[in-house]
Design an enzyme around this catalytic site. Structure first.
Site, PDB file in Angstrom:
ATOM      1  N   TYR A   1     -74.401  42.124 -33.314  1.00 41.27           N
ATOM      2  CA  TYR A   1     -75.304  42.500 -34.403  1.00 41.27           C
ATOM      3  C   TYR A   1     -75.630  43.990 -34.344  1.00 41.27           C
ATOM      4  CZ  TYR A   1     -79.377  42.398 -37.497  1.00 41.27           C
ATOM      5  OH  TYR A   1     -80.267  42.641 -38.525  1.00 41.27           O
TER       6      TYR A   1
ATOM      7  N   SER B   1     -80.510  48.491 -39.597  1.00 38.94           N
ATOM      8  CA  SER B   1     -81.471  47.977 -38.631  1.00 38.94           C
ATOM      9  C   SER B   1     -81.742  49.029 -37.574  1.00 38.94           C
ATOM     10  CB  SER B   1     -80.915  46.711 -37.955  1.00 38.94           C
ATOM     11  OG  SER B   1     -81.700  46.344 -36.834  1.00 38.94           O
TER      12      SER B   1
END
Length: 280
Positions: A176, A163
């Site tokens: 995250y 990501s």
């Protein structure tokens, strides 16, 4: 979804985790259109089955499997069944991952004059641990199980889904962001580890795409954009969210031995210029 980008994946078996999700279901369809036999792994068997049925209806070969990527026994059981049904694994896409509200703060900045229900100091340990496990162990364990099939074969590769959070952490989601950083680092480690046995390992790093997991953060119930959406788009030079189909070309490029045979250990941003923009 029909893709105009094609590579030759005939006789290849592709295993995709998180295959019931928006991103990985799209990638699964693209690989099937290139001739791969696709094994769709997801904890939600219903979603994976729907994807398999759609691919099959379009003339592809796909089969759904219920699997928990955090349980090696579950992975090994599914692995044996895939070998029986489709053959041994040539391509592994580690797409299982995501965030959890228990690991998300309510505030972007700590403010001594403002109290919130969830700040950094009262995030649940269980939530943080779950997010790290899902993203990192959910990549580590499937690779342990399925990469064994690739040893001694040609044209095999692992593709992880990282990501843009891995490059620059976003506010509110410390677990995250940290977990995806671990995925990127692990991608590089694996690329070196497997370099002598012919397994290439790369990752894609999507920027901002609308998925089921983040839809409520990006849009209000009436469909209007949230303040966070305004911030995201103002920091993205292309001033829009990505379309999931725009991940296909990069994915097929990295999986192609002809086009990317000398590429391993990279994390490719697909972000509309987000990582290049300083904000000024």
């Amino acid at each position: 979804m029909k893709t105009s980008v094609k590579i030759d994946l005939k006789e290849k078996v592709a295993v995709i985790t998180g295959a019931g999700g928006v991103i990985c279901s799209c990638l699964a369809s693209a690989l099937a259109q290139c001739g791969a036999k696709v094994a769709l792994l997801d904890l939600n068997e219903t979603l994976a089955t729907q994807v398999a049925e759609k691919i099959t209806a379009e003339g592809g070969v796909a089969k759904a499997y219920k699997c928990n990527v955090l349980e090696k026994e579950s992975l090994e059981k599914v692995h044996l069944q895939i070998v029986k049904d489709l053959g041994s694994c040539d391509i592994l896409i580690n797409g299982a991952g995501g965030n959890n509200p228990r690991a998300t703060t309510d505030n972007e900045y700590h403010n001594l004059k403002q109290e919130v229900d969830k700040d950094f100091f009262n995030l649940e340990e269980s939530g943080v641990r779950f997010v790290f496990d899902l993203n990192f162990l959910g990549t580590f364990l499937p690779t342990q199980v399925f990469a064994k099939d690739m040893l001694g074969k040609k044209g095999c590769s692992v593709l992880n889904v990282s990501s843009m959070n891995a490059f620059t952490p976003l506010t509110k989601i410390p677990a995250y962001s940290g977990a995806k950083s671990a995925v990127s680092n692990f991608t590089q480690w694996l690329a070196v580890h497997f370099a002598k046995v012919g397994i290439r390992v790369n990752a894609i790093a999507p920027g901002f795409f609308v998925t089921k997991q983040n839809q409520n953060l990006l849009f209000n119930p009436d469909g209007t954009p949230t303040p966070r959406t305004h911030k995201i788009l103002s920091a993205t030079p292309m001033e829009r969210f990505g379309k999931v189909e725009e991940l296909v070309g990069a994915t097929l490029f990295l999986l192609s031995e002809e086009m990317a045979g000398f590429i391993t250990g990279i994390v490719l941003p697909i972000d509309g210029g987000f990582s290049a923009y300083s904000g000024v």
